[in-house]
Design an enzyme around this catalytic site. Structure first.
Site, PDB file in Angstrom:
ATOM      1  N   CYS A 126       1.270 -17.411  35.985  1.00 57.71           N
ATOM      2  CA  CYS A 126       2.227 -16.506  35.661  1.00 57.71           C
ATOM      3  C   CYS A 126       2.056 -15.076  36.322  1.00 57.71           C
ATOM      4  O   CYS A 126       0.935 -14.652  35.990  1.00 57.71           O
ATOM      5  CB  CYS A 126       2.781 -16.464  34.266  1.00 57.71           C
ATOM      6  SG  CYS A 126       4.239 -15.675  33.755  1.00 57.71           S
TER       7      CYS A 126
ATOM      8  N   ARG B  20       6.747 -15.542  24.378  1.00 56.95           N
ATOM      9  CA  ARG B  20       7.619 -16.728  24.644  1.00 56.95           C
ATOM     10  C   ARG B  20       7.451 -17.887  23.374  1.00 56.95           C
ATOM     11  O   ARG B  20       8.259 -18.642  23.481  1.00 56.95           O
ATOM     12  CB  ARG B  20       7.929 -17.350  25.919  1.00 56.95           C
ATOM     13  CG  ARG B  20       8.675 -16.271  26.566  1.00 56.95           C
ATOM     14  CD  ARG B  20       8.317 -16.166  28.100  1.00 56.95           C
ATOM     15  NE  ARG B  20       8.908 -15.024  28.759  1.00 56.95           N
ATOM     16  CZ  ARG B  20       8.286 -14.130  28.882  1.00 56.95           C
ATOM     17  NH1 ARG B  20       6.861 -14.016  28.476  1.00 56.95           N
ATOM     18  NH2 ARG B  20       8.605 -12.872  29.515  1.00 56.95           N
TER      19      ARG B  20
ATOM     20  N   CYS C  37       3.053 -13.182  32.090  1.00 60.02           N
ATOM     21  CA  CYS C  37       2.159 -13.326  30.716  1.00 60.02           C
ATOM     22  C   CYS C  37       0.602 -13.791  31.282  1.00 60.02           C
ATOM     23  O   CYS C  37       0.271 -14.965  30.790  1.00 60.02           O
ATOM     24  CB  CYS C  37       3.084 -14.287  29.803  1.00 60.02           C
ATOM     25  SG  CYS C  37       2.845 -15.792  30.433  1.00 60.02           S
TER      26      CYS C  37
ATOM     27  N   GLU D  34      11.387 -14.908  34.569  1.00 54.79           N
ATOM     28  CA  GLU D  34      10.473 -14.982  35.630  1.00 54.79           C
ATOM     29  C   GLU D  34      10.513 -16.629  36.039  1.00 54.79           C
ATOM     30  O   GLU D  34      10.654 -17.575  35.522  1.00 54.79           O
ATOM     31  CB  GLU D  34       9.383 -15.160  34.753  1.00 54.79           C
ATOM     32  CG  GLU D  34       8.049 -15.524  35.434  1.00 54.79           C
ATOM     33  CD  GLU D  34       7.423 -14.858  36.462  1.00 54.79           C
ATOM     34  OE1 GLU D  34       7.882 -13.586  36.745  1.00 54.79           O
ATOM     35  OE2 GLU D  34       6.641 -15.127  37.188  1.00 54.79           O
TER      36      GLU D  34
ATOM     37  N   SER E  39       7.573 -21.758  27.478  1.00 59.75           N
ATOM     38  CA  SER E  39       8.837 -22.356  28.045  1.00 59.75           C
ATOM     39  C   SER E  39       8.983 -23.755  28.261  1.00 59.75           C
ATOM     40  O   SER E  39      10.149 -24.076  28.809  1.00 59.75           O
ATOM     41  CB  SER E  39       9.029 -21.381  29.454  1.00 59.75           C
ATOM     42  OG  SER E  39       9.135 -19.915  28.915  1.00 59.75           O
TER      43      SER E  39
ATOM     44  N   CYS F 212       5.674 -20.146  34.244  1.00 59.47           N
ATOM     45  CA  CYS F 212       4.607 -20.662  33.113  1.00 59.47           C
ATOM     46  C   CYS F 212       5.009 -22.059  32.955  1.00 59.47           C
ATOM     47  O   CYS F 212       4.154 -22.967  32.657  1.00 59.47           O
ATOM     48  CB  CYS F 212       4.965 -20.061  31.748  1.00 59.47           C
ATOM     49  SG  CYS F 212       3.843 -18.675  31.573  1.00 59.47           S
TER      50      CYS F 212
ATOM     51  N   CYS G 262      10.722 -18.512  31.257  1.00 56.70           N
ATOM     52  CA  CYS G 262       9.659 -17.899  32.111  1.00 56.70           C
ATOM     53  C   CYS G 262       9.351 -19.718  32.690  1.00 56.70           C
ATOM     54  O   CYS G 262       8.556 -20.149  32.315  1.00 56.70           O
ATOM     55  CB  CYS G 262       8.380 -17.604  31.653  1.00 56.70           C
ATOM     56  SG  CYS G 262       7.190 -17.354  33.024  1.00 56.70           S
TER      57      CYS G 262
HETATM   58 NI1  NFE Z   1       5.405 -16.558  32.036  1.00 59.42          NI
HETATM   59 FE1  NFE Z   1       4.704 -17.557  29.195  1.00 59.42          FE
HETATM   60  C1  NFE Z   1       3.271 -18.560  28.573  1.00 59.42           C
HETATM   61  C2  NFE Z   1       5.960 -18.605  28.712  1.00 59.42           C
HETATM   62  S1  NFE Z   1       4.415 -16.286  27.179  1.00 59.42           S
HETATM   63  S2  NFE Z   1       5.786 -15.818  30.284  1.00 59.42           S
HETATM   64  O1  NFE Z   1       2.468 -18.939  28.149  1.00 59.42           O
HETATM   65  O2  NFE Z   1       6.619 -19.609  28.490  1.00 59.42           O
HETATM   66  O3  NFE Z   1       5.466 -15.154  27.347  1.00 59.42           O
END
Ligand code: NFE
Ligand code: MG
Length: 565
Positions: free
Chosen positions: A61, A477, A64, A14, A500, A547, A544
């Site tokens: 995001c 994540r 998520c 992402e 992330s 995020c 991601c």
């Molecule tokens: Ni956009 Fe997210 C958050 C991250 S958790 S995916 O908070 O990094 O899956």
């Protein structure tokens, strides 16, 4: 002589991530992780009503979304010391679990399986032999010869058309791809089936959250779901039964397909339990509260430093005092105005873009630190922290996975081997098994509470003076935290420190690498011009960037530049 390879963008994630590696004697000798996008949503929030923040933050995001809604309302509730009715806790937990199950399924099949599975080997597979192998591993009813034959015919038709579409740029035929044609066919067939089961998980989010992505049912103080067993338009036993049916299917897919496939692939690439270690400081927060005050949780949290699993330090609550005090963000190598590392309540987000310079600034991601140390977050952190504490549910699914890997490949996985690329995949599948079981538990808790006649869903917030709070969530994540300062009912400061961001962090002022960077060091590359091994490790974190970085810069100085599927 070291050679530079730039992968920009890294796809099947992402957002926009650029990875640069220096390769010496066919092994990575240096690495840089760079996020190439910035949006500044944290700044947009200043001056707004804290009750509205979650509607903005979940736009961080498209993957998520729910997690940022949840962390945001929890941050305000923490600031106000506001308790949450039991129904609201259960409904929130169910949404978080269902979302995570969708996310983990999509990550393994759609976002990372093609690093290990060679689609172009599928025409050579024998569907009957594939079925025999699959049935020896699992009771899944979607493993018939006809099912595999249909999937193979599909691949053959696409290959014959010459229009490979999304499968165009894979590293097919790469020497690091080692699965038999039958295992490739098996995994691809489940890749297609996974699309249906991730959708069922999201339907649960949609039923409870009114829509997905971007749920609509939260409020600071609870949820906005009307509960009424005598109304057809409220949350009633009929809806709860719909959820139960959907979850039953998803749970079966997790146990009979996802968990099995991860273990089978792991057993066939055992050397990847020795690659991709990187930062072995781990952070996870407790989640899935079981009471209104948030004093008991179904998922444990804590920290492990320097890979010392036995020395785990547990957190008692989701916003533990130690956690509240330990977090800072460093911008020495990030595109922000220079300054000392700052605690998120006094954090700043002042962009100062300079272009990619590996010695200076090279990413829009800040460098979060815990008492000054980089931390790895994600399912691996959660599983290690839980396993080390003897958490029964973590032990149950970790031991199950270790047993399955041994049964398929004779590889005996020890907890120490989980500090690796495959360890991150295995931990995500272990976590999915745990969450699948907890989905059924929390649905039962909600059903029982409603059946008792408790329809309460909300406690109203009251604002006065200046208060600060942190809301956390153990997102797919990893550890997510939203930090808010509220003054006279308006947002004075807002900072999100996202999973992330921890994992994709650039170097800090002391030069310490973030987890992506550190995990790439020493990785052997069979063909440096086709850096499949780099993708395997980076994808194992499930990046991601949307995020992580709340402009797109196409500039770069590189020797080889690659774009791959
Ligand atoms: Ni956009 Fe997210 C958050 C991250 S958790 S995916 O908070 O990094 O899956
Ligand atoms: Mg942030």
């Amino acid at each position: 002589m070291a050679k530079r390879i730039t992968i920009d963008p890294i796809t099947r994630i992402e957002g926009h991530l650029r990875i640069d590696v220096e390769v010496d004697n066919n092994a990575v000798s240096n690495a840089w992780a760079s996020c190439t996008m910035w949006r500044g949503i944290e700044k947009i929030l200043r001056g707004r009503d804290p009750r509205d923040a979650w509607l903005f933050t979940q736009r961080f995001c498209g993957v998520c979304t729910t997690v940022h809604a949840m962390a945001s309302v929890r941050a305000v509730e923490d600031a106000l010391k506001l308790e949450i009715p039991l129904n609201a806790q259960y409904i929130r937990n169910l949404i978080l679990i269902a979302h995570a199950l969708h996310d983990h399924i999509v990550h393994f099949y759609q976002l990372s399986a093609l690093d290990w599975v060679d689609i172009m080997q599928i025409p050579k597979a024998d569907p009957a032999a594939t079925s025999k192998l699959a049935e020896s591993l699992s009771p899944w009813t979607g493993n018939s010869r006809n099912e595999f034959k249909a999937a193979q015919d599909r691949v053959n038709a696409v290959a014959a058309s010459g229009q490979l579409g999304i499968f165009m740029n894979g590293y097919w035929g790469h020497p690091a791809m080692r699965l038999s044609p039958e295992v490739n066919l098996l995994a691809f067939t489940h890749y297609v089936q996974a699309l249906e089961y991730q959708r069922k998980a999201l339907q649960v989010v949609g039923i409870l959250g009114s829509k997905t992505p971007h749920i609509q049912n939260l409020t600071v103080g609870g949820v906005a779901n009307a509960i009424d067993l005598d109304s057809a338009s409220a949350l009633n036993m009929d809806r709860l039964e719909m959820i139960r049916v959907l979850l039953t299917d998803v749970v079966r897919f997790i146990n009979e397909v996802y968990l099995v496939d991860v273990c089978a692939v792991a057993a066939m690439y055992p050397e990847w339990f020795k690659i991709g270690k990187g930062v072995t400081n781990y952070l996870a927060v407790p989640d899935l509260p079981l009471d209104s005050a948030g004093s008991a949780y179904d998922l444990p949290g804590g920290i492990i430093m320097n890979g010392n699993i036995a020395g785990v330090h547990p957190f008692k609550t989701a916003a533990d005092k130690e956690f509240r005090e330990a977090v800072t963000e460093d911008v020495a190598h990030a595109y922000y105005q220079a300054g000392k590392p700052l605690h998120p309540w006094v954090g700043e987000t002042e962009p100062a873009f300079t272009g990619w310079d590996g010695e200076q600034k090279y990413s829009w991601v800040k460098a979060p630190r815990f008492n000054g140390q980089p931390m790895q977050v994600g399912p691996l952190a959660q599983v290690l922290v839980g396993y080390a504490q003897g958490h029964p549910l973590t032990r149950k699914y970790a031991d199950l996975a270790i047993g399955k890997i041994a049964a398929v490949g004779g590889v005996h996985v020890t907890p120490d081997m989980l500090h690796s690329t495959l360890g991150r995949h295995a931990a995500r599948a272990i976590r999915a098994g745990m969450l699948a079981e907890l989905a059924q538990k929390h649905l039962q808790l909600l059903t029982d509470n409603v059946a008792k006649g408790d329809y309460t869903v909300h406690n109203p917030p009251v604002f006065s003076g200046e208060v600060e709070g942190v809301g956390t969530h153990e997102a797919p994540r990893g550890t997510l935290s939203h930090w808010i300062v509220v003054k006279d009912g308006k947002i004075k400061n807002y900072q999100a420190v996202v999973p992330s961001t921890w994992n994709a962090s650039p170097r800090d002022a002391s030069g310490a690498h973030g987890p992506y960077e550190a995990s790439l060091l020493h990785t052997p590359l069979a063909r440096p011009e086709e850096p499949l091994e780099v993708l395997r490790t980076v994808h194992s974190f499930d990046p991601c960037m949307a995020c992580a970085c709340h402009t797109f810069d196409p500039s770069g100085r590189q020797i080889a530049k690659v774009k791959v599927l």
